[in-house]
Scaffold this motif. Structure first.
Motif, short mmCIF file in Angstrom:
data_model
loop_
_atom_site.label_atom_id
_atom_site.label_comp_id
_atom_site.label_asym_id
_atom_site.label_seq_id
_atom_site.Cartn_x
_atom_site.Cartn_y
_atom_site.Cartn_z
N ALA A 133 35.91 30.73 28.42
CA ALA A 133 35.42 29.56 29.15
C ALA A 133 34.42 30.04 30.19
N SER A 134 33.54 29.14 30.59
CA SER A 134 32.60 29.40 31.68
C SER A 134 32.70 28.25 32.66
N THR A 135 32.63 28.57 33.94
CA THR A 135 32.66 27.54 34.98
C THR A 135 31.54 27.79 35.97
N GLU A 136 31.02 26.71 36.52
CA GLU A 136 30.04 26.85 37.59
C GLU A 136 30.75 27.46 38.80
N LYS A 137 30.06 28.38 39.48
CA LYS A 137 30.68 29.09 40.59
C LYS A 137 31.19 28.16 41.69
N GLU A 138 30.47 27.07 41.93
CA GLU A 138 30.89 26.18 43.02
C GLU A 138 31.95 25.16 42.59
N ASN A 139 32.30 25.13 41.30
CA ASN A 139 33.29 24.17 40.81
C ASN A 139 34.68 24.78 40.91
N ILE A 145 41.79 25.57 37.34
CA ILE A 145 42.50 25.20 36.10
C ILE A 145 42.71 26.44 35.24
N LEU A 146 41.66 27.25 35.10
CA LEU A 146 41.76 28.46 34.28
C LEU A 146 42.69 29.49 34.91
N LEU A 147 42.59 29.67 36.22
CA LEU A 147 43.48 30.62 36.90
C LEU A 147 44.95 30.22 36.73
N LYS A 148 45.23 28.93 36.83
CA LYS A 148 46.61 28.45 36.67
C LYS A 148 47.12 28.66 35.25
N ASN A 149 46.18 28.82 34.29
CA ASN A 149 46.55 29.07 32.90
C ASN A 149 46.37 30.54 32.51
N ASN A 150 46.31 31.41 33.53
CA ASN A 150 46.29 32.86 33.35
C ASN A 150 45.02 33.44 32.74
N PHE A 151 43.90 32.74 32.83
CA PHE A 151 42.63 33.31 32.40
C PHE A 151 42.22 34.38 33.41
N LEU A 152 41.49 35.37 32.93
CA LEU A 152 40.95 36.43 33.78
C LEU A 152 39.44 36.33 33.83
N LYS A 153 38.87 36.53 35.00
CA LYS A 153 37.42 36.52 35.12
C LYS A 153 36.90 37.81 34.48
N ILE A 154 35.95 37.68 33.53
CA ILE A 154 35.44 38.85 32.82
C ILE A 154 33.97 39.13 33.12
N GLY A 155 33.35 38.28 33.91
CA GLY A 155 31.95 38.50 34.25
C GLY A 155 31.38 37.28 34.95
N GLU A 156 30.11 37.41 35.31
CA GLU A 156 29.45 36.29 35.96
C GLU A 156 27.95 36.41 35.80
N THR A 157 27.31 35.27 35.93
CA THR A 157 25.85 35.20 35.97
C THR A 157 25.49 34.69 37.37
N GLU A 158 24.25 34.35 37.57
CA GLU A 158 23.85 33.83 38.87
C GLU A 158 24.61 32.56 39.24
N THR A 159 24.90 31.72 38.23
CA THR A 159 25.52 30.42 38.52
C THR A 159 26.91 30.23 37.92
N LEU A 160 27.32 31.11 37.00
CA LEU A 160 28.58 30.90 36.27
C LEU A 160 29.55 32.06 36.41
N PHE A 161 30.85 31.72 36.36
CA PHE A 161 31.91 32.70 36.15
C PHE A 161 32.29 32.61 34.68
N ASN A 162 32.55 33.74 34.05
CA ASN A 162 33.00 33.78 32.66
C ASN A 162 34.45 34.22 32.63
N TRP A 163 35.24 33.57 31.78
CA TRP A 163 36.69 33.73 31.76
C TRP A 163 37.18 34.03 30.35
N LYS A 164 38.36 34.69 30.27
CA LYS A 164 38.96 34.98 28.97
C LYS A 164 40.47 34.99 29.10
N LEU A 165 41.12 34.47 28.07
CA LEU A 165 42.58 34.53 27.96
C LEU A 165 42.91 35.14 26.60
#
Length: 168
Positions: A133-139, A145-165
């Motif tokens: 999943a990807s989320t906007e950094k300010e959202n 929601i992803l953290l509560k479902n145990n996703f881990l942040k695997i990277g980021e761009t200028e505007t997005l966090f990237n997640w993986k479970l």
């Protein structure tokens, strides 16, 4: 279709997606739901027209990975949001999800529960090994929601966090 404690998640057919895109409560009427005040963003409208509807209509693809799954509150008997996959699993068994909660239903835990339901469904699918999943950094709500479902942040761009479970 799948159920969680408070929700029903229903994948929409091509005809239902057309009704969904009209936002005139015709889909709610078909599904015997109470009317929902929802709007369709320009981005979602474009995705429906250019990607989602053509992919769902393509009989060579499994539509469950292309369509919107509407999230329905059992108690209110209303659509409260949507969740989707961005295509079938790739060669590494990864799928990507996206989701949104209608404004009046935000901050009630519905999407956290819906993502949990999608995770449980994905665990039963032999070709899926992880969810992205990807989320906007300010959202903050979206990535919470992803953290509560145990996703881990695997990277980021200028505007997005990237997640993986990893599920398998």
């Amino acid at each position: 279709m799948m159920e969680t404690e408070r929700l029903i998640l229903t994948p929409l057919t091509c005809d239902q997606l057309i009704k969904y895109s009209k936002a005139d409560n015709s889909l709610e009427n078909e599904l015997n739901l109470n009317e929902t005040s929802r709007t369709i963003s320009a981005e979602l409208k474009e995705a429906l027209e250019k990607t989602i509807l053509p992919n769902v209509a393509d009989t060579t693809k499994d539509y469950l990975y292309s369509t919107l799954w509407t999230v329905i509150s059992k108690q209110a008997n209303k659509m409260v949001g949507d969740i989707c996959f961005f295509g079938e699993p790739n060669s590494e068994g990864e799928i990507e999800i996206g989701y949104g909660t209608y404004t009046e239903f935000q901050k009630k835990g519905f999407m956290t529960e819906a993502v949990g339901g999608i995770i449980n469904w994905a665990k039963s699918q032999p070709k899926i090994f992880s969810i992205l999943a990807s989320t906007e950094k300010e959202n903050i709500g979206s990535f919470t929601i992803l953290l509560k479902n145990n996703f881990l942040k695997i990277g980021e761009t200028e505007t997005l966090f990237n997640w993986k479970l990893q599920i398998k």
